[in-house]
Each structure stands twice: as structure tokens, then as C-alpha cells.
Design a protein around this motif. Structure first.
Motif, short mmCIF file in Angstrom:
data_model
loop_
_atom_site.label_atom_id
_atom_site.label_comp_id
_atom_site.label_asym_id
_atom_site.label_seq_id
_atom_site.Cartn_x
_atom_site.Cartn_y
_atom_site.Cartn_z
N THR A 97 0.83 -1.19 0.00
CA THR A 97 0.00 0.00 0.00
C THR A 97 0.87 1.25 0.00
O THR A 97 1.86 1.32 0.74
N ALA A 98 0.52 2.23 -0.84
CA ALA A 98 1.23 3.51 -0.81
C ALA A 98 0.80 4.29 0.43
O ALA A 98 -0.38 4.37 0.76
N LEU A 99 1.77 4.87 1.13
CA LEU A 99 1.51 5.58 2.38
C LEU A 99 1.82 7.06 2.23
O LEU A 99 2.63 7.47 1.40
N SER A 100 1.17 7.87 3.04
CA SER A 100 1.47 9.31 3.10
C SER A 100 1.39 9.74 4.56
O SER A 100 0.73 9.09 5.37
N TYR A 101 2.07 10.85 4.88
CA TYR A 101 2.17 11.27 6.27
C TYR A 101 2.06 12.78 6.40
O TYR A 101 2.59 13.53 5.58
N ASP A 102 1.39 13.19 7.45
CA ASP A 102 1.36 14.60 7.81
C ASP A 102 2.25 14.76 9.04
O ASP A 102 1.76 14.98 10.16
N LEU A 103 3.53 14.60 8.84
CA LEU A 103 4.50 14.64 9.93
C LEU A 103 5.59 15.65 9.60
O LEU A 103 5.96 15.82 8.43
N PRO A 104 6.12 16.34 10.60
CA PRO A 104 7.11 17.39 10.32
C PRO A 104 8.46 16.83 9.87
O PRO A 104 8.90 15.78 10.34
N HIS A 105 9.08 17.53 8.96
CA HIS A 105 10.44 17.20 8.56
C HIS A 105 11.42 17.72 9.62
O HIS A 105 11.13 18.70 10.32
N PRO A 106 12.60 17.12 9.74
CA PRO A 106 13.62 17.68 10.64
C PRO A 106 14.02 19.08 10.16
O PRO A 106 14.06 19.34 8.95
N GLN A 107 14.32 19.94 11.09
CA GLN A 107 14.71 21.30 10.76
C GLN A 107 16.23 21.38 10.63
O GLN A 107 16.92 21.89 11.50
N GLY A 108 16.76 20.85 9.56
CA GLY A 108 18.19 20.89 9.32
C GLY A 108 18.88 19.60 9.70
O GLY A 108 18.27 18.67 10.25
N PHE A 109 20.18 19.55 9.44
CA PHE A 109 20.99 18.38 9.76
C PHE A 109 21.36 18.39 11.24
O PHE A 109 21.62 19.43 11.83
N THR A 110 21.41 17.20 11.83
CA THR A 110 21.64 17.10 13.27
C THR A 110 22.23 15.74 13.62
O THR A 110 22.02 14.76 12.89
N ARG A 111 22.95 15.68 14.76
CA ARG A 111 23.37 14.39 15.30
C ARG A 111 22.29 13.77 16.18
O ARG A 111 22.42 12.63 16.62
N ASP A 112 21.24 14.52 16.45
CA ASP A 112 20.16 14.00 17.28
C ASP A 112 19.45 12.86 16.55
O ASP A 112 19.47 12.76 15.32
N THR A 113 18.78 12.00 17.32
CA THR A 113 18.01 10.91 16.74
C THR A 113 16.77 11.47 16.06
O THR A 113 16.04 12.29 16.63
N ILE A 114 16.55 11.06 14.82
CA ILE A 114 15.34 11.45 14.11
C ILE A 114 14.65 10.19 13.60
O ILE A 114 15.21 9.09 13.69
N GLY A 115 13.45 10.34 13.08
CA GLY A 115 12.69 9.19 12.61
C GLY A 115 12.71 9.07 11.10
O GLY A 115 13.25 9.94 10.39
N TRP A 116 12.11 8.01 10.63
CA TRP A 116 12.02 7.77 9.18
C TRP A 116 10.73 7.00 8.92
O TRP A 116 10.37 6.11 9.70
N VAL A 117 10.03 7.39 7.84
CA VAL A 117 8.79 6.71 7.49
C VAL A 117 8.84 6.28 6.02
O VAL A 117 9.42 6.98 5.18
N PRO A 118 8.26 5.12 5.69
CA PRO A 118 8.31 4.60 4.32
C PRO A 118 7.14 5.07 3.47
O PRO A 118 6.08 5.41 3.99
N TRP A 119 7.35 5.08 2.15
CA TRP A 119 6.26 5.38 1.22
C TRP A 119 5.43 4.14 0.88
O TRP A 119 4.31 4.25 0.39
N LEU A 120 6.02 2.97 1.09
CA LEU A 120 5.32 1.72 0.83
C LEU A 120 5.19 0.94 2.13
O LEU A 120 6.00 1.12 3.05
N GLU A 121 4.21 0.07 2.19
CA GLU A 121 3.93 -0.65 3.43
C GLU A 121 5.01 -1.70 3.72
O GLU A 121 5.25 -2.59 2.89
N PRO A 122 5.65 -1.62 4.88
CA PRO A 122 6.62 -2.66 5.25
C PRO A 122 5.93 -4.01 5.45
O PRO A 122 4.73 -4.07 5.69
N LEU A 123 6.70 -5.06 5.36
CA LEU A 123 6.15 -6.39 5.58
C LEU A 123 5.94 -6.61 7.08
O LEU A 123 6.88 -6.45 7.87
N PRO A 124 4.74 -6.97 7.52
CA PRO A 124 4.52 -7.23 8.94
C PRO A 124 5.39 -8.39 9.43
O PRO A 124 5.61 -9.37 8.72
#
Length: 204
Positions: free
Chosen positions: A9-36
């Protein structure tokens, strides 16, 4: 080519992008559905290699083609996590990956590899300078040479030339270390494009 039995399934998100490059931990979301995880077969577990990686959407997406994921993971391990045997130290292999990720605009990869390089090198301020100022940041002769060569490889392999080799040697890199640097930069130039194509970074 491996067949996918169920079209993701194609996915979409209303989630904020990181504000610039950082060493802090950030998240990542896929455009396609991962395998359960509950749909993993022995073939999928063999492809993911390290079971805890199945907790990350990125690997559960790539495991839809488990043989390719396995080859990708083994190459990653060979380049980044094995002992250098007189080649480039782990901190500087991670530096090359950070420089390439900064060049390509892969905020997620830049954060991961900047943290790892910082942990091994104990030079967090220099990694922060690279992330904030870009590849023109002055990090000292040796690191400047690694960053410049990595940037050239990321932009186009033909831009990496004898001047880069001379600068790397002037910075103290022997031939084996230069090969390690090229492998680190070249691999991550590909890895960035994969990650940027199948999802995006998110602020957490």
C-alpha cells in the motif's frame, strides 16, 4: 526478479520534517507498506540477518526482496563494521558516509553516521560543524581531504581524481585506507538514494 505476492500500500504522512541536519536521533517513514513481522518466513529472516532490524520499517520494507536485502547488509557490514586491518579507522569511514549524506541531502543517514563517527572519533564539534556548514567546513587537513574526496564521489565519480588522491596521501592515508574511504563513500552514495526514494526523515 523476486515476485511480491501482495502489492504494498502507498503511504502518506502529515509529519514534520527535521529542521536541518543534526546528530540527534530522528525518525524515518516509508512510502510503501513494510512487511509485517508475523508474515516473515525463514527466507525473510535470512534476508534481514539481524532479527532486531525487523523492528525498523526500513528493513521490513526492503525485506520484501530478501535476497537483495541480505546482499546489501553483508556489504554494509564488510565496509563499515569489520576491523580496518591497517586501513581507514571506523570513525573516518563513518565520516565519509556523513559527508556523502550531507552532500546528497539525506538527513536521516547524516544523523546516524555523524553520531557514530563522533562516538569513535570523540570529535563531536567537528561533526556538528560538518552538518551545519556543509562540506566546506574546516576540519583539519586529514578530515578535509576525506570530506572533499567523498563529496566528489557523491557528485560524480569522474570528479574524483589525482588531486584527491594526493590530498588523501598528504593527510596520512595509505593506499588501503584510501580504498576503504572510496568504498565507504561509494556505498553510501547508493544507500542515500535508496533511502531517499522509499521514504523520508521525520522529526521526533
Amino acid at each position: 526478479m523476486t515476485e511480491i505476492s501482495v502489492r504494498p500500500t502507498a503511504l502518506s504522512y502529515d509529519l514534520p520534517h527535521p529542521q536541518g541536519f543534526t546528530r540527534d536521533t530522528i525518525g524515518w517513514v516509508p512510502w510503501l507498506e513494510p512487511l509485517p513481522r508475523d508474515e516473515f518466513t525463514d527466507r525473510h529472516w535470512d534476508g534481514v540477518i539481524n532479527p532486531p532490524r525487523a523492528d525498523f520499517d526500513y528493513f521490513r520494507l526492503l525485506v520484501r526482496d530478501p535476497e537483495v536485502l541480505r546482499a546489501r547488509t553483508l556489504m554494509d557490514r564488510d565496509i563499515f563494521t569489520k576491523e580496518s586491518d591497517g586501513g581507514l579507522p571506523r570513525a573516518e569511514r563513518e565520516l565519509a558516509a556523513t559527508a556523502v549524506s550531507r552532500t546528497n541531502g539525506c538527513v536521516y543517514c547524516a544523523s546516524v553516521h555523524a553520531r557514530t563517527s563522533s562516538n569513535f572519533s570523540k570529535r563531536p564539534e567537528d561533526l556538528d560543524r560538518l552538518l551545519e556548514e556543509g562540506t566546506s567546513a574546516d576540519l583539519g587537513e586529514r578530515w578535509n581531504a576525506i570530506v572533499s574526496a567523498s563529496e566528489a564521489l557523491a557528485q560524480s565519480p569522474i570528479l574524483f581524481d589525482a588531486e584527491d588522491i594526493t590530498a588523501l596521501r598528504d593527510g596520512g592515508l595509505e593506499d588501503v585506507a584510501i580504498v576503504d574511504m572510496i568504498q565507504s563513500a561509494a556505498y553510501f552514495n547508493w544507500a542515500n538514494r535508496l533511502m531517499l526514494s522509499v521514504g523520508r526523515a521525520v522529526a521526533i
